[in-house]
Design a protein around this motif. Structure first.
Motif, PDB file in Angstrom:
ATOM      1  N   ILE A  36      -2.910  16.639   2.057  1.00 50.05           N
ATOM      2  CA  ILE A  36      -1.898  16.365   3.288  1.00 50.05           C
ATOM      3  C   ILE A  36      -0.755  17.529   3.310  1.00 50.05           C
ATOM      4  N   ARG A  37      -0.696  18.218   4.368  1.00 51.59           N
ATOM      5  CA  ARG A  37       0.341  19.258   4.663  1.00 51.59           C
ATOM      6  C   ARG A  37       1.385  18.803   5.460  1.00 51.59           C
ATOM      7  N   THR A  38       1.107  17.987   6.374  1.00 55.16           N
ATOM      8  CA  THR A  38       1.990  17.676   7.509  1.00 55.16           C
ATOM      9  C   THR A  38       2.157  16.362   8.174  1.00 55.16           C
ATOM     10  N   ILE A  48       0.787  -1.076  -0.123  1.00 51.38           N
ATOM     11  CA  ILE A  48      -0.187  -0.054   0.035  1.00 51.38           C
ATOM     12  C   ILE A  48       0.869   1.277  -0.060  1.00 51.38           C
ATOM     13  N   SER A  49       0.588   2.236  -0.704  1.00 52.67           N
ATOM     14  CA  SER A  49       1.317   3.397  -1.128  1.00 52.67           C
ATOM     15  C   SER A  49       0.946   4.102   0.186  1.00 52.67           C
ATOM     16  N   LEU A  50       1.931   4.721   0.918  1.00 50.36           N
ATOM     17  CA  LEU A  50       1.688   5.806   1.974  1.00 50.36           C
ATOM     18  C   LEU A  50       1.347   6.952   1.658  1.00 50.36           C
ATOM     19  N   PRO A  51       0.505   7.773   2.322  1.00 48.75           N
ATOM     20  CA  PRO A  51       0.153   9.228   2.020  1.00 48.75           C
ATOM     21  C   PRO A  51       1.518  10.063   1.997  1.00 48.75           C
ATOM     22  N   ARG A  52       1.534  10.991   1.076  1.00 47.19           N
ATOM     23  CA  ARG A  52       2.880  11.734   1.158  1.00 47.19           C
ATOM     24  C   ARG A  52       2.240  13.333   0.954  1.00 47.19           C
ATOM     25  N   ILE A  88      -4.433  18.113   7.505  1.00 47.65           N
ATOM     26  CA  ILE A  88      -5.049  17.987   6.159  1.00 47.65           C
ATOM     27  C   ILE A  88      -5.613  19.507   6.107  1.00 47.65           C
ATOM     28  N   ASP A  89      -5.356  20.273   4.850  1.00 43.35           N
ATOM     29  CA  ASP A  89      -5.719  21.561   4.761  1.00 43.35           C
ATOM     30  C   ASP A  89      -7.408  21.401   4.241  1.00 43.35           C
ATOM     31  N   GLU A 109      -0.190  15.698  -1.437  1.00 47.07           N
ATOM     32  CA  GLU A 109      -1.203  14.634  -1.918  1.00 47.07           C
ATOM     33  C   GLU A 109      -2.506  14.715  -1.312  1.00 47.07           C
ATOM     34  N   PRO A 110      -3.648  14.222  -2.417  1.00 44.86           N
ATOM     35  CA  PRO A 110      -4.922  14.358  -1.675  1.00 44.86           C
ATOM     36  C   PRO A 110      -4.736  13.105  -0.405  1.00 44.86           C
TER      37      PRO A 110
END
Lengths: 73, 216
Positions: free
Chosen positions: B141-143, B9-13, B135-136, B16-17
């Protein structure tokens, strides 16, 4: 369910949303402001009310159903 | 011999949404899209009725009004059941008087934890580590912050990051080390030689062309 109890009746927050709908408010933003609830709670809550048949969604606007109307003063 | 397949599974970065989800919470079934238009902090904790997590929840509850002033909502998560979350929240209220005002995801099937990369088998195969996803309002994802099981989070830093990100978005600037609201901000460095020549003549406080600050 946060807005509808297992017996089909609205919870306190569900009733607040239904009363807002009964007064003619139709968007989650309007309902959140009127009911003093966070917008995310209202978006989730009106979804529940629709699933329970207490509210209806048409063309992006919510309205109260006859069943919902009977449950709030 | 049956081949064991491992799902990757690709982790959130950052940038990215955030992964979309629908989850059972202490405030009913919530979807990520329900938070659109607000900033959102999703944070995971290892387990209910544990000491460090209890101090963190009380601390998150304490900063919740400050977060709301910044248009930011909180959403907790662990792999406990919703009944466990409710019992814990009630116990915290009973024993400490602190009301936990934000929802907590009951991620029993680990669906959301896996989407967000919250389980680190090197720490625990069954519990989520302490993650923070900021998340903005456009659901980007911002941090991302990761803390080990034994270290409670720093609420000042979480508030500081929200302030820094919102200042960046509003003013098109960056924020230096240890920045606090009211401090000078960093002017984005020029990316041409001509811009570099001009930068030190533009009235900013400059160490050199690439490090200039200003008051907002």
């Amino acid at each position: 369910m946060a807005c509808v109890s297992p017996d089909g009746k609205p919870t306190e927050s569900g009733a607040k949303m239904l009363r807002a709908l009964k007064s003619g408010l139709a968007t989650p933003e309007e309902i959140a402001k009127d009911a003093g609830l966070p917008l995310f709670r209202v978006r989730s809550g009106v979804r529940e009310l629709v699933e329970a048949g207490l509210a209806a969604l048409e063309g992006g606007s919510y309205s109260i159903t006859d069943t919902g109307s009977e449950l709030v003063q | 011999m049956e081949e064991e397949k491992e799902q990757v599974i690709s982790l959130p970065r950052l940038g990215e949404p955030a992964p979309a989800f629908e989850a059972v919470t202490t405030h009913g079934v919530l979807k990520l899209e329900d938070f659109k238009g607000s900033w959102l902090i999703i944070f995971s904790h290892p387990a209910d009725f544990t000491p460090v997590c209890t101090t963190e929840f009380m601390a998150f509850a304490e900063i919740y009004p400050e977060l709301q002033k910044r248009g930011t909502e909180l959403l907790g998560l662990s792999v406990d059941s919703v009944s466990s979350h409710i019992a814990w929240v009630r116990n915290v209220k009973e024993k400490t008087g602190v009301d936990i005002p934000f929802p907590i995801i009951a991620d029993l099937n680990k669906e959301v934890s896996m989407l967000f990369g919250m389980i680190h088998p090197g720490q625990s195969k069954t519990e989520t580590v302490r993650t923070v996803f900021i998340i903005d309002d456009k659901q980007i994802i911002r941090t991302i912050l990761y803390y080990p099981l034994t270290t409670g989070r720093n609420m000042d830093e979480i508030l500081r990051i929200i302030d820094a990100l919102q200042t960046t978005d509003k003013n098109g600037v960056a924020t230096p080390a240890n920045w606090r609201p009211g401090d000078k901000v960093v002017v984005p460095p020029p990316n041409t030689q001509e811009g570099a020549e001009e930068r030190t003549k533009q009235g900013y406080e400059c160490v050199d062309w690439y490090l200039c600050t200003k008051k907002l």
